[in-house]
Design a protein around this motif. Sequence first.
Motif, short mmCIF file in Angstrom:
data_model
loop_
_atom_site.label_atom_id
_atom_site.label_comp_id
_atom_site.label_asym_id
_atom_site.label_seq_id
_atom_site.Cartn_x
_atom_site.Cartn_y
_atom_site.Cartn_z
N TYR A 1 0.79 -1.26 -0.05
CA TYR A 1 -0.06 0.02 -0.01
C TYR A 1 1.00 1.18 0.14
O TYR A 1 1.70 1.33 0.87
N ASP A 2 0.84 2.11 -1.09
CA ASP A 2 1.49 3.33 -1.20
C ASP A 2 2.78 3.34 -1.15
O ASP A 2 3.47 4.09 -1.28
N ARG A 3 3.35 2.06 -1.81
CA ARG A 3 4.86 1.97 -2.21
C ARG A 3 4.93 1.49 -3.55
O ARG A 3 6.21 1.39 -4.12
N VAL A 4 3.96 1.79 -4.48
CA VAL A 4 4.03 1.40 -5.75
C VAL A 4 4.04 2.65 -6.86
O VAL A 4 3.21 3.61 -6.69
N SER A 5 4.90 2.58 -7.79
CA SER A 5 4.80 3.69 -8.97
C SER A 5 4.69 2.80 -10.10
O SER A 5 4.86 1.52 -10.28
N CYS A 6 3.80 3.36 -11.29
CA CYS A 6 3.63 2.63 -12.56
C CYS A 6 4.75 2.94 -13.41
O CYS A 6 5.56 4.09 -13.37
N TRP A 7 5.26 1.94 -14.30
CA TRP A 7 6.30 2.12 -15.29
C TRP A 7 6.57 3.43 -15.83
O TRP A 7 7.65 4.06 -16.13
N ASP A 8 5.42 3.89 -16.38
CA ASP A 8 5.34 5.06 -17.63
C ASP A 8 5.51 6.40 -16.72
O ASP A 8 5.55 7.28 -17.20
#
Length: 818
Positions: free
Chosen positions: A335-342
């Motif tokens: 939770y709240d630790r993810v970024s998206c590739w683009d």
Amino acid sequence: MSVLGLVLTLALGAQGAWRSKHLDTDGSDLVATADDGSIHVCIFSDRVEGLKGTLKSTALNAAEPEKVHIWIVTDNTTAIDIVADYLFDTGLHIHALELDEVVDGILQNGYKPVWTWDSYNISVKDDQANWDPKWANENTARPDTWDHSTMHMHPLNHLRFYIPYIEQFKQLDRIIFMDDDLIIQGDMRQAWDAKENLPKGKMLVGACEIWKWGDETGSFVYSGKDSSYAKSSALAQTGRDIKDTFCTSDDQVGCVGKNHWKNLDKLNREINGKPFDAESQPEWNFGFTLFDLEAWRELHVTENYEKWMHANYDDHIFPETSLMYGLGIPFMAYYDRVSCWDDVTEPKINVRDGFGYIQYPEFLYNGLDATYLTSGFVLHYDGWIKPWMPEADPIFAIPYEKTMAGVKFADYKSIIEDPKSGLPEYNLKNSFVVLSDNRAGSGWFMDLISEHPEICASGLHNNDRTTYPIDVLVPFDKSFSKFEKKRAMTNQCYFSFIEHYLPQVMANKKTWCSTKYQTTLMQESQHAKLDKAAVEIKDHMPMLCQWAESHGSKQMNSTTLFDEYYQKLVSADSSAWACRCPAGAKTIGTRVLTDWVGSTFVAQGHGNLDMNFDDLGNTLKTESDGVSLLENLARHKTKVIFFKRDILEEMVSRRVATETKIFSSQTEEISDYVTRMSKGLEFAPVALANELKRRETHRNFLNKKLASLGVDVLDLDYSECKAKVSLCIKKVEKFLRVSTHDGYKAQTVVSVKRPIQEVVKNFDEVMDEILKHPEIEAMASHITLEHADTLADEPEDSKKPKMSRLYTNDLAQMESEF
């Protein structure tokens, strides 16, 4: 074997008996390091075909493949040896890590993996992956009926959360974790370097482009990045308001207990230090992921995962065989630790998902084109159809096929972007129409023959999302209810849909078909300047505009439009609309109900096929141009299967279906219900006799017309086909010139069996009226002959054609298809 025993056997399975000379090492004594500029990729797999494509594409498109180290955690080292031999000349360094040794290393580092806990497997009911409802309480999210698989609780699913503590990775500050069903179309160095752009507090870069099932469209819908935890089936909300997610009974599925969301928020505050806000979190998946192992260790992500798992077992939140357990708990742990590739790469890395369950027509229907594939750094074939399988979509399979042939992405890109390159080419021997009365059993028959891999009939046993619907030639007034959901993708395959909407598009072609207008239409359907009529059919606009543009300024009447449509239909023209035949199809057919042909059964003010004939063969003058099925049958030498049933049985079956509101019975339970309800129905004798006469005349008219066309006709009887399915299907295979096929599954009909005199309350009165009509007396004679064996022991005078007497015998029971 118990579920626990099964998954532990998978986790601690047999080791390979030999080692490939092309493996760099077995990996057990190595510690990975990136000091020399190397790139490290981790895969959990033993699937040979998937690994071949994934790793070969990685090597082909890497600037320095010799810098790429592939670490494969497996319980089948023999499979990895085969892969290593296949890839020996690619430059990749391939290391096999035996699963039991990896687990031993994690234990030595002080972690006790989830699948070794005493509580593990506690929510599972049986070895069919069903969860135990007794486990549920007010905190529990109850999975939908489709959501049950031991895959979600497999040790490898948990092992992802112990990657930083695998002995070989303890010196790495990052690792790329990926599935074995990918095609990599870019240089892996770019993905490796994405760590440098991760915002503080983030430790994972994931794929955030999502496809979802659309009930309105009957197909998958591209959400792009416009999806969140609140819209995900992995956390039970699935786009609903919270108030609509609560269970209202103990046997309800796809719902949550009354304390579920409150408990999830409490746990999120305790474990992650933040209130739970589902809308703020992007939905993502593990297919192609960069883990910042340095940040992972600092943020204690593994410890938080175990806290969530303990809470799950203590509070009974997600059953272990559910997607919510397999992906929902990871969502909460990250939770709240993810970024998206683009968001963290430039040029942007796009991870394209869904190629294992979507089909190219769905792709186009969502406003996408081939550039969506060619702009993908990664293509992920997640789903049940892999690109090496025969049933794979021919366009989506191109990257895999070219990769296996040693072709780099840059060299096959133009092939994908050629709109005709991947369209299936059919070796069609013929086309056919199944002509049938309503309630004659043709639905069962079409279902049966569609199981043949060379027969493109109704799509029920192929990909029914993109295969032709059963009744594409239905007149508009009889089909309008089908089009109330205007977004349904296969609507555009019906002639009546095209006939109704194409003229509107042609009249507004200059505006509606412009690129600017269509872009606005797809992105801003509430835009004030958009025509309401265009918004209603916006998903079909690309297809309708393509058809309109092909005619320039030339106007088309219904006759020429139908002729063109029919040509495209019988040639299975896959460029014309979203529908397709299976790849191996050698004949294409559709069903036409006899009520749709001629002027007899058309309502005032509506249209039909071949309205310029009456049942006596007279040519009629019509106010509008005529649409002729019969002329097209002759023109294209379309074969006709005339599927018939006793007309009286059809009429009684139609009445029973109308009364019970059940038109198709797939189970004995439903059949029993209809049998109970189909008793004592009163018929108007004169009206029934007149209708019987009218339908007999119509059938005779069609028989004569077909004979005059010079087309091949196969007459089949429903009762005979049902009694001798194998013989019936052999006739069809020979008639359509397709190969012999074994393994038909739709060989039985769940029927309603009740003596017809019990169904028809005033049976004797009805039969007396029928026998007043000389032109249908043949029916009585036919039945007398058919059931002569049942009268052999009767007195001589009982052999008169008394219908009620004949129908009391079990052999003459009405067996209706419901």
